[in-house]
Scaffold this motif. Structure first.
Motif, PDB file in Angstrom:
ATOM      1  N   THR A 219       0.831  -1.201   0.000  1.00  0.00           N
ATOM      2  CA  THR A 219       0.000   0.000   0.000  1.00  0.00           C
ATOM      3  C   THR A 219       0.865   1.251   0.000  1.00  0.00           C
ATOM      4  O   THR A 219       0.580   2.242  -0.695  1.00  0.00           O
ATOM      5  CB  THR A 219      -0.928   0.012   1.230  1.00  0.00           C
ATOM      6  N   LEU A 220       1.938   1.209   0.779  1.00  0.00           N
ATOM      7  CA  LEU A 220       2.878   2.330   0.834  1.00  0.00           C
ATOM      8  C   LEU A 220       3.510   2.583  -0.532  1.00  0.00           C
ATOM      9  O   LEU A 220       3.711   3.725  -0.938  1.00  0.00           O
ATOM     10  CB  LEU A 220       3.978   2.039   1.854  1.00  0.00           C
ATOM     11  N   MET A 221       3.832   1.499  -1.233  1.00  0.00           N
ATOM     12  CA  MET A 221       4.447   1.628  -2.553  1.00  0.00           C
ATOM     13  C   MET A 221       3.524   2.386  -3.496  1.00  0.00           C
ATOM     14  O   MET A 221       3.971   3.196  -4.300  1.00  0.00           O
ATOM     15  CB  MET A 221       4.731   0.234  -3.121  1.00  0.00           C
ATOM     16  N   ALA A 222       2.217   2.120  -3.378  1.00  0.00           N
ATOM     17  CA  ALA A 222       1.255   2.801  -4.240  1.00  0.00           C
ATOM     18  C   ALA A 222       1.114   4.271  -3.861  1.00  0.00           C
ATOM     19  O   ALA A 222       0.936   5.139  -4.725  1.00  0.00           O
ATOM     20  CB  ALA A 222      -0.099   2.106  -4.158  1.00  0.00           C
ATOM     21  N   SER A 223       1.218   4.563  -2.558  1.00  0.00           N
ATOM     22  CA  SER A 223       1.037   5.941  -2.079  1.00  0.00           C
ATOM     23  C   SER A 223       2.281   6.788  -2.273  1.00  0.00           C
ATOM     24  O   SER A 223       2.188   8.001  -2.509  1.00  0.00           O
ATOM     25  CB  SER A 223       0.658   5.928  -0.595  1.00  0.00           C
ATOM     26  N   PHE A 224       3.469   6.155  -2.155  1.00  0.00           N
ATOM     27  CA  PHE A 224       4.734   6.901  -2.242  1.00  0.00           C
ATOM     28  C   PHE A 224       5.672   6.198  -3.221  1.00  0.00           C
ATOM     29  O   PHE A 224       6.727   5.693  -2.831  1.00  0.00           O
ATOM     30  CB  PHE A 224       5.392   7.000  -0.863  1.00  0.00           C
ATOM     31  N   PRO A 225       5.323   6.156  -4.506  1.00  0.00           N
ATOM     32  CA  PRO A 225       6.126   5.395  -5.480  1.00  0.00           C
ATOM     33  C   PRO A 225       7.522   5.961  -5.708  1.00  0.00           C
ATOM     34  O   PRO A 225       8.415   5.241  -6.151  1.00  0.00           O
ATOM     35  CB  PRO A 225       5.288   5.482  -6.763  1.00  0.00           C
ATOM     36  N   GLN A 226       7.743   7.235  -5.390  1.00  0.00           N
ATOM     37  CA  GLN A 226       9.040   7.864  -5.618  1.00  0.00           C
ATOM     38  C   GLN A 226       9.820   8.096  -4.323  1.00  0.00           C
ATOM     39  O   GLN A 226      10.784   8.859  -4.318  1.00  0.00           O
ATOM     40  CB  GLN A 226       8.853   9.201  -6.349  1.00  0.00           C
ATOM     41  N   ASP A 227       9.413   7.448  -3.262  1.00  0.00           N
ATOM     42  CA  ASP A 227      10.102   7.598  -1.974  1.00  0.00           C
ATOM     43  C   ASP A 227      11.136   6.487  -1.827  1.00  0.00           C
ATOM     44  O   ASP A 227      10.778   5.308  -1.725  1.00  0.00           O
ATOM     45  CB  ASP A 227       9.096   7.549  -0.825  1.00  0.00           C
ATOM     46  N   SER A 228      12.408   6.860  -1.829  1.00  0.00           N
ATOM     47  CA  SER A 228      13.481   5.857  -1.780  1.00  0.00           C
ATOM     48  C   SER A 228      13.468   5.062  -0.482  1.00  0.00           C
ATOM     49  O   SER A 228      13.841   3.889  -0.455  1.00  0.00           O
ATOM     50  CB  SER A 228      14.840   6.534  -1.962  1.00  0.00           C
ATOM     51  N   ARG A 229      13.021   5.686   0.619  1.00  0.00           N
ATOM     52  CA  ARG A 229      12.995   4.969   1.906  1.00  0.00           C
ATOM     53  C   ARG A 229      11.981   3.838   1.874  1.00  0.00           C
ATOM     54  O   ARG A 229      12.211   2.756   2.427  1.00  0.00           O
ATOM     55  CB  ARG A 229      12.660   5.940   3.032  1.00  0.00           C
TER      56      ARG A 229
END
Length: 221
Positions: free
Chosen positions: A83-93
Motif C-alpha cells: 500500500t505504501l508503494m502505491a502511495s509513495f512510489p518515488q520515496d526511496s525509503r
C-alpha cells in the motif's frame, strides 16, 4: 542688515529641517524595506510544508509495517508495504525498507528491483551503504555473482574503510574464484580491527604475509 540676517538664518534653518526630514524619511523607508525583505525570507513555503508532512507520513507508516513484521504478522506487514508503494512510489525509503523486509523473508529475487529503485531515486549516505551491501548480498544469494561483484565494488569505492563492506567483498570474491584475494582482505581486516596487543611481535610479519596475496589495496586505490 539685521532683517536680511534673520531671513538668512530662517532659510538656513528651514533647509536644515528639510534635509533632516529627508534623511529620516530615507532611512525609515530603507529600514522598512530591508525588514520586509528579511521577513519575506521567513515566509512558510506551502510546498515544503507539504513535503515535510508527506515525509512524516511515510516514515510513520514504514515503522508500522516493520513493527508488524517484527511481531510476526509478516503477511500484514508486507501488504502494508504494498500500500505504501502505491502511495509513495518515488520515496526511496519506502523502496529500501520494502526490499529489506522481502530480503529478511528470503525473497531476494523480489527484493532486488526495490534496492535498485531506491538507489536510482537517491538516498542519504548511510542508506546508500545499506542498499549497496544488501543488493550485493541478494545478487550473491541468487547466484548472480558478476552483478554481486560489481555492486560490492561500488560500495568499496564509497566506503573503502568499512569493515562490513570488506567482509561482504571477501565473500563475493570467494564466490568468484578469487580465494587468495578474499583471504588476504580478511587478514588485513583482522589486523586492522583487532586489538594491536594480540599480534605483538608478529604484526609486521602478518602484514607481509597478507601483502603477498597482492590484494590489500582496494579498487579505488
Amino acid at each position: 542688515m539685521g532683517q536680511k540676517t534673520n531671513e538668512f538664518c530662517y532659510e538656513s534653518f528651514a533647509q536644515s529641517i528639510f534635509v533632516i526630514y529627508f534623511l529620516v524619511l530615507y532611512f525609515y523607508l530603507d529600514y522598512s524595506f530591508s525588514k520586509r525583505e528579511k521577513l519575506s525570507s521567513f515566509r512558510i513555503n506551502p510546498a515544503k510544508v507539504g513535503d515535510l508532512m508527506m515525509d512524516f507520513a511515510a516514515e510513520s507508516r514504514i515503522k508500522e509495517a516493520r513493527t508488524l513484521i517484527e511481531q510476526g504478522s509478516i503477511g500484514q506487514g508486507l501488504r502494508k508495504f504494498n500500500t505504501l508503494m502505491a502511495s509513495f512510489p518515488q520515496d526511496s525509503r519506502v523502496q529500501l525498507h520494502y526490499a529489506l523486509a522481502l530480503d529478511q523473508q528470503g525473497m531476494e529475487v523480489e527484493a532486488i528491483p526495490h534496492y535498485q529503485k531506491a538507489l536510482q531515486l537517491g538516498m542519504r549516505t548511510e542508506d546508500v551503504r545499506v542498499a549497496l551491501i544488501c543488493l550485493a548480498s541478494s545478487y550473491r544469494n541468487v547466484g548472480r555473482h558478476d552483478a554481486a561483484l560489481e555492486t560490492i565494488e561500488r560500495a568499496v569505492e564509497k566506503y573503502k574503510n568499512d569493515a562490513v563492506v570488506q567482509c561482504f567483498y571477501s565473500l563475493i570474491l570467494l564466490d568468484n574464484g578469487q580465494s587468495a584475494r578474499a583471504v588476504g582482505m580478511l587478514g588485513h581486516l583482522l589486523l586492522q580491527e583487532a586489538a594491536p596487543q594480540k599480534f605483538t611481535g608478529f604484526e609486521q610479519a602478518l602484514h607481509n604475509k597478507f601483502d603477498d596475496f597482492k590484494i590489500h589495496r582496494l579498487p579505488s586505490e
